[in-house]
Motif scaffolding. Structure first.
Motif, PDB file in Angstrom:
ATOM      1  N   GLY A  13       3.844 -28.550  22.457  1.00  0.00           N
ATOM      2  CA  GLY A  13       3.789 -27.785  23.702  1.00  0.00           C
ATOM      3  C   GLY A  13       4.508 -26.464  23.516  1.00  0.00           C
ATOM      4  O   GLY A  13       5.562 -26.416  22.871  1.00  0.00           O
ATOM      5  N   GLY A  14       3.976 -25.402  24.073  1.00  0.00           N
ATOM      6  CA  GLY A  14       4.556 -24.076  23.872  1.00  0.00           C
ATOM      7  C   GLY A  14       6.022 -23.984  24.224  1.00  0.00           C
ATOM      8  O   GLY A  14       6.797 -23.310  23.530  1.00  0.00           O
ATOM      9  N   ARG A  15       6.422 -24.669  25.243  1.00  0.00           N
ATOM     10  CA  ARG A  15       7.825 -24.612  25.670  1.00  0.00           C
ATOM     11  C   ARG A  15       8.740 -25.431  24.773  1.00  0.00           C
ATOM     12  O   ARG A  15       9.966 -25.423  24.967  1.00  0.00           O
ATOM     13  N   GLU A  16       8.170 -26.112  23.818  1.00  0.00           N
ATOM     14  CA  GLU A  16       8.973 -26.890  22.870  1.00  0.00           C
ATOM     15  C   GLU A  16       9.640 -25.998  21.818  1.00  0.00           C
ATOM     16  O   GLU A  16      10.579 -26.424  21.152  1.00  0.00           O
ATOM     17  N   VAL A  17       9.150 -24.782  21.645  1.00  0.00           N
ATOM     18  CA  VAL A  17       9.758 -23.863  20.684  1.00  0.00           C
ATOM     19  C   VAL A  17      11.088 -23.399  21.258  1.00  0.00           C
ATOM     20  O   VAL A  17      11.144 -22.865  22.363  1.00  0.00           O
ATOM     21  N   SER A  18      12.142 -23.607  20.485  1.00  0.00           N
ATOM     22  CA  SER A  18      13.475 -23.267  20.987  1.00  0.00           C
ATOM     23  C   SER A  18      13.997 -21.976  20.351  1.00  0.00           C
ATOM     24  O   SER A  18      13.567 -21.578  19.262  1.00  0.00           O
ATOM     25  N   ALA A  19      14.942 -21.372  21.036  1.00  0.00           N
ATOM     26  CA  ALA A  19      15.610 -20.188  20.498  1.00  0.00           C
ATOM     27  C   ALA A  19      16.309 -20.538  19.186  1.00  0.00           C
ATOM     28  O   ALA A  19      16.368 -19.712  18.262  1.00  0.00           O
ATOM     29  N   ASP A  20      16.818 -21.758  19.073  1.00  0.00           N
ATOM     30  CA  ASP A  20      17.486 -22.188  17.843  1.00  0.00           C
ATOM     31  C   ASP A  20      16.506 -22.236  16.675  1.00  0.00           C
ATOM     32  O   ASP A  20      16.850 -21.843  15.560  1.00  0.00           O
ATOM     33  N   GLU A  21      15.293 -22.738  16.932  1.00  0.00           N
ATOM     34  CA  GLU A  21      14.284 -22.772  15.860  1.00  0.00           C
ATOM     35  C   GLU A  21      13.931 -21.366  15.390  1.00  0.00           C
ATOM     36  O   GLU A  21      13.786 -21.124  14.200  1.00  0.00           O
ATOM     37  N   VAL A  22      13.763 -20.470  16.341  1.00  0.00           N
ATOM     38  CA  VAL A  22      13.429 -19.087  16.003  1.00  0.00           C
ATOM     39  C   VAL A  22      14.583 -18.445  15.227  1.00  0.00           C
ATOM     40  O   VAL A  22      14.360 -17.786  14.207  1.00  0.00           O
ATOM     41  N   ALA A  23      15.800 -18.678  15.676  1.00  0.00           N
ATOM     42  CA  ALA A  23      16.968 -18.144  14.968  1.00  0.00           C
ATOM     43  C   ALA A  23      17.066 -18.712  13.558  1.00  0.00           C
ATOM     44  O   ALA A  23      17.382 -17.988  12.603  1.00  0.00           O
ATOM     45  N   ALA A  24      16.767 -19.994  13.412  1.00  0.00           N
ATOM     46  CA  ALA A  24      16.799 -20.620  12.084  1.00  0.00           C
ATOM     47  C   ALA A  24      15.737 -20.010  11.170  1.00  0.00           C
ATOM     48  O   ALA A  24      15.992 -19.772   9.985  1.00  0.00           O
ATOM     49  N   ALA A  25      14.563 -19.745  11.709  1.00  0.00           N
ATOM     50  CA  ALA A  25      13.501 -19.111  10.908  1.00  0.00           C
ATOM     51  C   ALA A  25      13.925 -17.706  10.486  1.00  0.00           C
ATOM     52  O   ALA A  25      13.741 -17.314   9.329  1.00  0.00           O
ATOM     53  N   ARG A  26      14.506 -16.970  11.415  1.00  0.00           N
ATOM     54  CA  ARG A  26      15.004 -15.622  11.073  1.00  0.00           C
ATOM     55  C   ARG A  26      16.084 -15.701  10.000  1.00  0.00           C
ATOM     56  O   ARG A  26      16.131 -14.873   9.089  1.00  0.00           O
ATOM     57  N   ALA A  27      16.971 -16.690  10.110  1.00  0.00           N
ATOM     58  CA  ALA A  27      18.043 -16.849   9.125  1.00  0.00           C
ATOM     59  C   ALA A  27      17.490 -17.125   7.733  1.00  0.00           C
ATOM     60  O   ALA A  27      18.142 -16.818   6.729  1.00  0.00           O
ATOM     61  N   GLU A  28      16.284 -17.684   7.670  1.00  0.00           N
ATOM     62  CA  GLU A  28      15.640 -17.962   6.378  1.00  0.00           C
ATOM     63  C   GLU A  28      14.750 -16.810   5.924  1.00  0.00           C
ATOM     64  O   GLU A  28      14.022 -16.924   4.949  1.00  0.00           O
ATOM     65  N   GLY A  29      14.771 -15.706   6.687  1.00  0.00           N
ATOM     66  CA  GLY A  29      14.038 -14.512   6.281  1.00  0.00           C
ATOM     67  C   GLY A  29      12.715 -14.283   6.985  1.00  0.00           C
ATOM     68  O   GLY A  29      11.991 -13.342   6.655  1.00  0.00           O
ATOM     69  N   ALA A  30      12.373 -15.118   7.951  1.00  0.00           N
ATOM     70  CA  ALA A  30      11.114 -14.927   8.676  1.00  0.00           C
ATOM     71  C   ALA A  30      11.215 -13.693   9.562  1.00  0.00           C
ATOM     72  O   ALA A  30      12.229 -13.467  10.222  1.00  0.00           O
ATOM     73  N   THR A  31      10.153 -12.911   9.578  1.00  0.00           N
ATOM     74  CA  THR A  31      10.100 -11.719  10.410  1.00  0.00           C
ATOM     75  C   THR A  31       9.536 -12.071  11.785  1.00  0.00           C
ATOM     76  O   THR A  31       8.943 -13.141  11.973  1.00  0.00           O
ATOM     77  N   ASP A  32       9.690 -11.142  12.717  1.00  0.00           N
ATOM     78  CA  ASP A  32       9.119 -11.358  14.042  1.00  0.00           C
ATOM     79  C   ASP A  32       7.600 -11.497  13.973  1.00  0.00           C
ATOM     80  O   ASP A  32       7.021 -12.302  14.701  1.00  0.00           O
ATOM     81  N   VAL A  33       6.953 -10.738  13.098  1.00  0.00           N
ATOM     82  CA  VAL A  33       5.490 -10.846  12.960  1.00  0.00           C
ATOM     83  C   VAL A  33       5.119 -12.223  12.408  1.00  0.00           C
ATOM     84  O   VAL A  33       4.162 -12.847  12.885  1.00  0.00           O
ATOM     85  N   GLU A  34       5.872 -12.720  11.435  1.00  0.00           N
ATOM     86  CA  GLU A  34       5.594 -14.057  10.895  1.00  0.00           C
ATOM     87  C   GLU A  34       5.780 -15.131  11.965  1.00  0.00           C
ATOM     88  O   GLU A  34       4.977 -16.068  12.050  1.00  0.00           O
ATOM     89  N   ILE A  35       6.811 -14.994  12.771  1.00  0.00           N
ATOM     90  CA  ILE A  35       7.046 -15.965  13.841  1.00  0.00           C
ATOM     91  C   ILE A  35       5.916 -15.873  14.863  1.00  0.00           C
ATOM     92  O   ILE A  35       5.350 -16.894  15.274  1.00  0.00           O
TER      93      ILE A  35
END
Length: 192
Positions: A110-132
């Motif tokens: 579900g779209g609302r299942e994506v958390s700010a923590d998951e996004v922050a973790a992806a960024r911490a691993e080098g993911a860009t905003d476009v990749e996210i």
């Protein structure tokens, strides 16, 4: 047997595109941009996201198709695709890709299942905003494609060779080239 009277015996979304060809172009254009357009994620990685979401949705046709397309474009081939499907935590993928696949799994729930923590973790691993962004859109689009294919009860071949045979063409020519051939009366068919 499909829930509606299709005009062809083509499997999965291909038969649905034949039934309503006016939907084929915009859907294939979206997939062409998401899975083959310019990106810092490889084509194989993006196909892997599509296959992973399709596996989570238990959509045999879409999983089998995009697993084959991912395998054709990843150095590790089908072995990696199956490892991701069997368990993301143990799969030998980069931390960045693992984080993005985790976001895709959240979108699948579900779209609302994506958390700010998951996004922050992806960024911490080098993911860009476009990749996210693209990961979320690929996951959302494939939830739609999976429900479209399964909701109308389309046919999914059991033979992995059927999907592998198309993988090379998709990898080389893309989705729109096959769509153009299909619309020009060629034996080839469009396929998402």
């Amino acid at each position: 047997m499909a829930h509606i009277a299709l005009t062809t015996d083509e499997p999965g979304i291909r038969g649905l595109f034949r039934f309503r060809p006016e939907t084929a172009r915009p859907l294939n254009e979206l997939v062409e941009v998401l899975l083959r357009g310019e990106s810092t994620l490889s084509r194989g990685e993006r196909e892997l996201i599509a296959a992973y979401v399709s596996a989570l949705n238990e959509c045999t046709y879409c999983y089998s198709s995009h697993a084959a397309y991912a395998a054709a474009q990843l150095p590790e081939g089908m072995e990696l695709v199956e490892q991701v499907r069997a368990g993301l935590d143990a799969a030998p993928v980069s931390a960045r890709l693992r984080a993005l696949l985790g976001i895709a799994a959240s979108v699948q729930r579900g779209g609302r299942e994506v958390s700010a923590d998951e996004v922050a973790a992806a960024r911490a691993e080098g993911a860009t905003d476009v990749e996210i962004h693209d990961t979320v859109l690929i996951a959302a689009a494939f939830c739609m494609f999976n429900r479209y294919v399964d909701g109308l009860g389309t046919f999914a071949p059991d033979d992995p060779g059927v999907y592998a045979a198309r993988a090379k063409r998709i990898a080389e020519d893309g989705y729109l080239a096959l769509l153009r051939e299909s619309q020009n009366g060629s034996q080839e068919r469009s396929e998402v």
